[in-house]
Structure formats: C-alpha cells, structure tokens
Design an enzyme around this catalytic site. Structure first.
Site, PDB file in Angstrom:
ATOM      1  N   ASN A 180       0.804  -1.225   0.000  1.00  0.00           N
ATOM      2  CA  ASN A 180       0.000   0.000   0.000  1.00  0.00           C
ATOM      3  C   ASN A 180       0.839   1.277   0.000  1.00  0.00           C
ATOM      4  O   ASN A 180       0.294   2.368   0.155  1.00  0.00           O
ATOM      5  CB  ASN A 180      -0.959   0.010   1.199  1.00  0.00           C
ATOM      6  CG  ASN A 180      -0.236  -0.065   2.531  1.00  0.00           C
ATOM      7  OD1 ASN A 180       0.978   0.040   2.615  1.00  0.00           O
ATOM      8  ND2 ASN A 180      -1.002  -0.264   3.598  1.00  0.00           N
ATOM      9  N   LYS A 181       2.139   1.151  -0.190  1.00  0.00           N
ATOM     10  CA  LYS A 181       3.007   2.328  -0.172  1.00  0.00           C
ATOM     11  C   LYS A 181       3.163   2.925  -1.568  1.00  0.00           C
ATOM     12  O   LYS A 181       2.853   2.301  -2.577  1.00  0.00           O
ATOM     13  CB  LYS A 181       4.378   1.950   0.406  1.00  0.00           C
ATOM     14  CG  LYS A 181       4.327   1.374   1.818  1.00  0.00           C
ATOM     15  CD  LYS A 181       3.658   2.313   2.797  1.00  0.00           C
ATOM     16  CE  LYS A 181       3.848   1.891   4.254  1.00  0.00           C
ATOM     17  NZ  LYS A 181       3.167   0.630   4.602  1.00  0.00           N
TER      18      LYS A 181
END
Length: 372
Positions: A180-181
């Site tokens: 999710n980065k």
C-alpha cells in the site's frame, strides 16, 4: 468489493523481473538491490541506503544498530503500528509514550520533553496518514538532550517537511515498501543514514553479521533480513514512477475532500499544516463523538455496501500484549484513544478509479445520513 488498496504496476516491473530471471540473480545478489539503494539514497538526500526484507526489519536493525538496550528508554507515539514498539521492546529498552496531536494526527511534539528522563536515548518520529511530524521541535530537543532521532517514514515516501524529503532528518530513518506504499516491492524496507559506521553496522546486522574476513565466524547475532533482487527489481521500477504516484495520491485525496467536506459528523484528513501539504498516503476520516457508532460499526456498514475500509492504529498503551507484560498501567492518552475508536481510512490505492471513488462517497454519505 472495492479494496482498501490496489497498487499500480504499470512501469518496468515485468521487464526488470525478466532480467532477474534470465540472469539467474534472484536472491539478494545481482544489480537491482544496489541500484534501488542508490536511487532511494539520492532521492531522499542520504549518503547510505540499506535495503531489507520489510519495514519491520528496518526498525529491528535500527534499534540494534543504535545499541539500544535494557538501560535505555525510547520515546515513541502511542498511536503507531506495533512494529515501532516491538523493535524497541525486543532490543530490551523501555518505551515512553506520547499522545497524538488532534489537528495533525501525528505525535504531539509539545509533550515529548515531559517524557524525557536521564535514561532516554532516542525519540522516534513516525509520520502517519499523509502529514509529517513537526520535526524542528523534535530535532531541537534531540540536540538539547543528546538524543538519537529515529525517523519512521514508512508512510511518507515522497512527502516533504518544509520542502525537504521526509527520511532525511533523523540520525537514521526507516522506509517500508509494503503493497500500500507509494513504492511497493510487495514486502520490503530500507534504512537510510549519513553516518558511515552506522551504515556499516546496519549492513552487517541485516546479513547475519558475517565477518568480511571469515564468513562463518560471528562476533554477534544478526538477521537474514536481506532484500531479494526480485523485490528490488519491482522497487526500482516503482521508483521510476514515484512522482506520478505522489501526484495521483494527492489527486485522489483532493477529490475525496471536495466530495465529502460537507458531510456532517465526519472529520476529514487535514489538508495541510504550516510545514507540509498532505500527500494522502491514505484518506483518513474520524467520526464525530455524537454518532452512536464507532469505527468498527462504520466499517461493517461500508463493507455491506461493497467498500473496504481499514481502522486506524490501536494505541500501544492499550495493546493486550503489552498489558500482559505489565506495561503502561494507569497511562491514558485521550487523543490516540479516540483515533483508535473513531478513525478509519477509505479505499485510497493508486489504482482506484473515479467510478469506484464515487461509489465509496455514496456509501459514506448514505451511512452518515442514517445517523445525522
């Protein structure tokens, strides 16, 4: 179900992975780990970058590289992921907690000095939910009391503080490349610093503390926390699109802000503060205290409408694992407690479409209309 996150893999990921496979270099050897390290160090403005298996590994190595131990205390925000706390606890040091700032959702830097004792060795600044910690007061206190500054920039890839990249301020900083980065390697992390000796120690600790002159003779224990060439190949391809990813996140965040700003009972993520503009790593919201539901109930309602949402962190002083150890008895941090109970974030992945975002907004509006 609209996922809370879906990464974009639209660059050279496939090309670089094929290079790894065709060359046979799929472990931590090969060219991609070093290329990824050099790219991140140059971007953040650091001398050294040490790639590791994940962000939690970066924190473990950091605590060990700083030689934190039983006689030491480290100040961290109570509102953070448990990786920050567990790295300090496993090193044998004691945690000193600080509440959050209600305006920025980061640690309240005005409360740090009161937590400093003669045993304090370091303070960990954890950038969360799209805005950075106010770093100048942290750095001033560190200089005044002789403390190391650990900067956790896991959620802050591409975020700046007063125009300078987050991850460039602390004595040592940690990044995560979870899915999710802004840059993902699936799993993966990195340690950045400017000190030659600290970097050498971190490199040794991530690689089982092999001695250069005699590989299988060990003076101390380390970890096999190496990043694979496959991970680094994906990371390098992601890095090449970082500016586009940051711009896309801000576009999503601003659109949520425009579509939800008039919803009564919903506190939205801060747009900006005096030292930074929100990068919208995720789009966080908080429920007004007058609502009869909390974050868990709201997330269940949204799930029924086909929308995934994820809760904010649960405060460290309320974690069962630490309570069982007798830690933090009688301690209370009201801002963080409220965030843990009333905060969550909406689907914010780079692959989110406008149609999906419109569906999320409609689901949130319908839910809030039921209670206000």
């Amino acid at each position: 179900m609209i996922p809370v996150n879906e990464p974009l893999l639209e660059g050279n990921e496939r090309t670089y992975l094929n290079e790894c496979i065709e060359s046979g270099w799929i472990s931590s050897d090969g060219v991609f780990v070093e290329r990824f390290e050099r790219a991140m160090a140059a971007y953040v403005g650091r001398k050294h970058a040490i790639a590791v298996a994940n962000g939690s590994a970066a924190l473990d190595v950091t605590a060990a590289a700083l030689n934190l131990g039983p006689d030491d205390e480290v100040i961290i925000p109570t509102h953070t992921i448990i990786s920050c706390a567990s790295a300090i606890v496993r090193a044998g040091a004691r945690l000193r907690l600080v509440d959050s700032n209600a305006d920025t959702w980061n640690m309240d830097v005005a409360k740090i000095e009161a937590a400093i004792t003669e045993r304090t060795r370091a303070v960990m600044a954890v950038h969360t939910f799209g805005l950075p910690v106010d770093l100048k007061p942290v750095l001033d206190l560190a200089k005044k009391y002789g403390l190391a500054v650990i900067e956790d920039a896991a959620q802050a890839i591409g975020l700046t503080y007063e125009g300078k990249q987050c991850g460039s301020f602390g004595d040592i900083s940690c990044f995560s490349f979870y899915a999710n980065k802004h840059i993902t390697t699936g799993e993966g992390g990195m340690i950045l610093c400017d000190d030659d000796a600290l970097a050498a120690r971190a490199r040794s600790l991530r690689n089982l503390c092999f001695k250069p002159e005699r590989r299988f003779v060990h003076e101390e224990l380390g970890w096999n926390y190496r990043m694979s060439s496959l991970q680094a190949a994906v990371g390098l391809a992601q890095f090449e699109n970082l500016d586009e990813h940051v711009a896309r996140k801000r576009e999503l965040g601003r659109r949520y802000e425009a579509l939800l700003h008039d919803v009564r009972g919903l506190e939205l993520a801060p747009v900006a503060c005096s030292y930074a503009e929100n990068i919208y790593w995720v789009f966080g919201v908080m429920l007004d205290d007058r609502l009869p539901i909390g974050a868990d109930e709201a997330r269940a309602i949204l799930a029924d409408a086909g929308v995934s949402a994820r809760p904010f962190f649960w405060p460290m002083h309320e974690q069962p694992v630490f309570r069982k150890q007798g830690l933090f008895d009688g301690e209370s941090y009201p801002v963080a407690e409220r965030m843990g109970r009333r905060g969550f974030y909406l689907p914010s992945g780079l692959a989110l479409t406008e149609a999906q975002q419109d569906h999320v907004v409609a689901a949130v509006r319908n839910m809030m209309g039921e209670y206000l």
